[in-house]
Design a protein around this motif. Structure first.
Motif, PDB file in Angstrom:
ATOM      1  N   SER A 139       6.088  -1.827   1.220  1.00 20.39           N
ATOM      2  CA  SER A 139       6.027  -1.405   2.622  1.00 20.39           C
ATOM      3  C   SER A 139       5.988  -2.581   3.576  1.00 20.39           C
ATOM      4  O   SER A 139       5.633  -3.683   3.207  1.00 20.39           O
ATOM      5  N   ALA A 140       6.304  -2.249   4.797  1.00 22.06           N
ATOM      6  CA  ALA A 140       6.210  -3.255   5.851  1.00 22.06           C
ATOM      7  C   ALA A 140       5.873  -2.550   7.152  1.00 22.06           C
ATOM      8  O   ALA A 140       6.124  -1.372   7.311  1.00 22.06           O
ATOM      9  N   GLY A 141       5.293  -3.298   8.096  1.00 23.24           N
ATOM     10  CA  GLY A 141       5.042  -2.746   9.416  1.00 23.24           C
ATOM     11  C   GLY A 141       3.758  -1.938   9.493  1.00 23.24           C
ATOM     12  O   GLY A 141       2.872  -2.028   8.661  1.00 23.24           O
ATOM     13  N   ASP A 142       3.681  -1.104  10.586  1.00 27.67           N
ATOM     14  CA  ASP A 142       2.481  -0.323  10.871  1.00 27.67           C
ATOM     15  C   ASP A 142       2.160   0.681   9.768  1.00 27.67           C
ATOM     16  O   ASP A 142       1.004   0.896   9.430  1.00 27.67           O
ATOM     17  N   LYS A 143       3.199   1.291   9.209  1.00 27.01           N
ATOM     18  CA  LYS A 143       2.998   2.262   8.131  1.00 27.01           C
ATOM     19  C   LYS A 143       2.276   1.596   6.959  1.00 27.01           C
ATOM     20  O   LYS A 143       1.364   2.158   6.366  1.00 27.01           O
ATOM     21  N   TYR A 144       2.661   0.374   6.681  1.00 26.38           N
ATOM     22  CA  TYR A 144       2.053  -0.405   5.597  1.00 26.38           C
ATOM     23  C   TYR A 144       0.558  -0.606   5.861  1.00 26.38           C
ATOM     24  O   TYR A 144      -0.261  -0.377   4.987  1.00 26.38           O
ATOM     25  N   GLU A 145       0.233  -1.021   7.081  1.00 26.70           N
ATOM     26  CA  GLU A 145      -1.172  -1.279   7.419  1.00 26.70           C
ATOM     27  C   GLU A 145      -1.997   0.003   7.347  1.00 26.70           C
ATOM     28  O   GLU A 145      -3.113  -0.002   6.855  1.00 26.70           O
ATOM     29  N   THR A 146      -1.463   1.115   7.823  1.00 27.11           N
ATOM     30  CA  THR A 146      -2.163   2.400   7.799  1.00 27.11           C
ATOM     31  C   THR A 146      -2.390   2.850   6.364  1.00 27.11           C
ATOM     32  O   THR A 146      -3.491   3.264   6.002  1.00 27.11           O
ATOM     33  N   SER A 147      -1.377   2.764   5.536  1.00 24.80           N
ATOM     34  CA  SER A 147      -1.505   3.164   4.129  1.00 24.80           C
ATOM     35  C   SER A 147      -2.522   2.292   3.407  1.00 24.80           C
ATOM     36  O   SER A 147      -3.365   2.795   2.657  1.00 24.80           O
ATOM     37  N   ARG A 148      -2.419   0.990   3.629  1.00 23.95           N
ATOM     38  CA  ARG A 148      -3.370   0.073   2.983  1.00 23.95           C
ATOM     39  C   ARG A 148      -4.805   0.396   3.408  1.00 23.95           C
ATOM     40  O   ARG A 148      -5.710   0.391   2.582  1.00 23.95           O
ATOM     41  N   GLU A 149      -4.985   0.664   4.678  1.00 19.49           N
ATOM     42  CA  GLU A 149      -6.333   0.966   5.186  1.00 19.49           C
ATOM     43  C   GLU A 149      -6.871   2.261   4.579  1.00 19.49           C
ATOM     44  O   GLU A 149      -8.031   2.342   4.193  1.00 19.49           O
ATOM     45  N   ILE A 181      -6.029   3.575   1.664  1.00 19.04           N
ATOM     46  CA  ILE A 181      -6.317   3.299   0.262  1.00 19.04           C
ATOM     47  C   ILE A 181      -7.616   2.496   0.144  1.00 19.04           C
ATOM     48  O   ILE A 181      -8.442   2.765  -0.723  1.00 19.04           O
ATOM     49  N   GLN A 182      -7.800   1.540   1.043  1.00 20.67           N
ATOM     50  CA  GLN A 182      -9.023   0.732   1.027  1.00 20.67           C
ATOM     51  C   GLN A 182     -10.249   1.603   1.298  1.00 20.67           C
ATOM     52  O   GLN A 182     -11.290   1.427   0.661  1.00 20.67           O
ATOM     53  N   GLN A 183     -10.128   2.556   2.210  1.00 21.87           N
ATOM     54  CA  GLN A 183     -11.238   3.485   2.482  1.00 21.87           C
ATOM     55  C   GLN A 183     -11.557   4.311   1.237  1.00 21.87           C
ATOM     56  O   GLN A 183     -12.725   4.539   0.913  1.00 21.87           O
ATOM     57  N   ASP A 184     -10.508   4.765   0.539  1.00 22.16           N
ATOM     58  CA  ASP A 184     -10.703   5.506  -0.712  1.00 22.16           C
ATOM     59  C   ASP A 184     -11.441   4.633  -1.732  1.00 22.16           C
ATOM     60  O   ASP A 184     -12.396   5.085  -2.374  1.00 22.16           O
ATOM     61  N   ALA A 235     -10.229   6.801 -10.831  1.00 24.94           N
ATOM     62  CA  ALA A 235      -9.819   6.886  -9.421  1.00 24.94           C
ATOM     63  C   ALA A 235      -9.734   5.492  -8.798  1.00 24.94           C
ATOM     64  O   ALA A 235      -8.816   5.197  -8.026  1.00 24.94           O
ATOM     65  N   ILE A 236     -10.683   4.612  -9.148  1.00 22.06           N
ATOM     66  CA  ILE A 236     -10.649   3.236  -8.641  1.00 22.06           C
ATOM     67  C   ILE A 236      -9.404   2.523  -9.159  1.00 22.06           C
ATOM     68  O   ILE A 236      -8.688   1.866  -8.400  1.00 22.06           O
ATOM     69  N   ASP A 237      -9.125   2.659 -10.455  1.00 19.32           N
ATOM     70  CA  ASP A 237      -7.927   2.043 -11.039  1.00 19.32           C
ATOM     71  C   ASP A 237      -6.659   2.556 -10.348  1.00 19.32           C
ATOM     72  O   ASP A 237      -5.771   1.767 -10.004  1.00 19.32           O
ATOM     73  N   ASP A 238      -6.588   3.872 -10.138  1.00 17.39           N
ATOM     74  CA  ASP A 238      -5.423   4.468  -9.475  1.00 17.39           C
ATOM     75  C   ASP A 238      -5.267   3.945  -8.046  1.00 17.39           C
ATOM     76  O   ASP A 238      -4.162   3.634  -7.607  1.00 17.39           O
ATOM     77  N   ALA A 239      -6.377   3.837  -7.332  1.00 17.01           N
ATOM     78  CA  ALA A 239      -6.325   3.352  -5.947  1.00 17.01           C
ATOM     79  C   ALA A 239      -5.916   1.875  -5.908  1.00 17.01           C
ATOM     80  O   ALA A 239      -5.123   1.468  -5.051  1.00 17.01           O
ATOM     81  N   GLN A 240      -6.433   1.084  -6.846  1.00 11.20           N
ATOM     82  CA  GLN A 240      -6.050  -0.333  -6.880  1.00 11.20           C
ATOM     83  C   GLN A 240      -4.562  -0.489  -7.215  1.00 11.20           C
ATOM     84  O   GLN A 240      -3.880  -1.336  -6.647  1.00 11.20           O
ATOM     85  N   THR A 251      -1.624  -2.119  -4.798  1.00 12.25           N
ATOM     86  CA  THR A 251      -0.661  -3.118  -5.264  1.00 12.25           C
ATOM     87  C   THR A 251       0.766  -2.658  -4.966  1.00 12.25           C
ATOM     88  O   THR A 251       1.585  -3.433  -4.471  1.00 12.25           O
ATOM     89  N   GLU A 252       1.059  -1.410  -5.264  1.00  7.93           N
ATOM     90  CA  GLU A 252       2.399  -0.865  -5.021  1.00  7.93           C
ATOM     91  C   GLU A 252       2.720  -0.821  -3.534  1.00  7.93           C
ATOM     92  O   GLU A 252       3.844  -1.090  -3.131  1.00  7.93           O
ATOM     93  N   GLU A 253       1.723  -0.486  -2.735  1.00  7.21           N
ATOM     94  CA  GLU A 253       1.919  -0.416  -1.283  1.00  7.21           C
ATOM     95  C   GLU A 253       2.250  -1.800  -0.740  1.00  7.21           C
ATOM     96  O   GLU A 253       3.077  -1.954   0.138  1.00  7.21           O
TER      97      GLU A 253
END
Length: 151
Positions: free
Chosen positions: A42-52, A54-57, A27-32, A36-38
């Motif tokens: 991505s760009a903009g607010d959607k990018y920041e939300t998705s990254r956040e 994934i980081q929480q996961d 799961a850690i490997d998949d999230a990392q 990386t793919e995100e």
């Protein structure tokens, strides 16, 4: 019914913990990878939300991994050949109602066709069991229990 040896019980618990560690690492490997793919796509607010998210996961998985490794360390401290006169960490306790293994919190497992409750000393039943000896009685979940055997 043949009661499994303490070594057999410890081995099944190790298998359970090792399997959990492998699942968490995947799961850690998949999230990392997703992180990386995100970053690439991505760009903009959607990018920041998705990254956040994934980081929480990732943070949650790392916490789970830490707990699983702590469980593994507890199991490593248990000597399967040591028999106890009173209930301590590593004891297998047979009562008139159930069999318990005082170690880590897994819950019910089946070893050689026998159901065993793997419980932590910090759990409510673990707290009740600690320090008891053969023939001691205790009440748990409105059931009277008698300790028949400790090993």
């Amino acid at each position: 019914m043949e009661i499994p040896t303490k070594r057999e019980i410890v081995d099944v618990c190790f298998e359970h913990v090792q399997s959990r560690i492998q699942e968490i690492n995947k799961a850690i490997d998949d999230a990392q990878y997703a992180l990386t793919e995100e970053t690439k796509s991505s760009a903009g607010d959607k990018y920041e939300t998705s990254r956040e998210m994934i980081q929480q996961d990732l943070n949650r998985y790392q916490s789970q991994l830490k707990n699983a490794n702590a469980d593994k360390n507890v199991l490593l401290q248990i000597d399967p050949d040591l028999h106890h006169e009173e209930v301590l960490l590593g004891s297998v306790i047979t009562t008139n109602n159930a069999i318990y293994f005082l170690s880590i919190s897994i819950g019910a497992i089946t070893v050689s066709g026998t159901s065993i409750f793997v419980v932590s000393p910090a759990s409510p039943i673990g707290q009740v069991l600690l320090g008891n000896k053969i023939n001691d009685t205790f009440e748990f979940n409105q059931k009277k229990n008698i300790i028949l055997h400790i090993r």
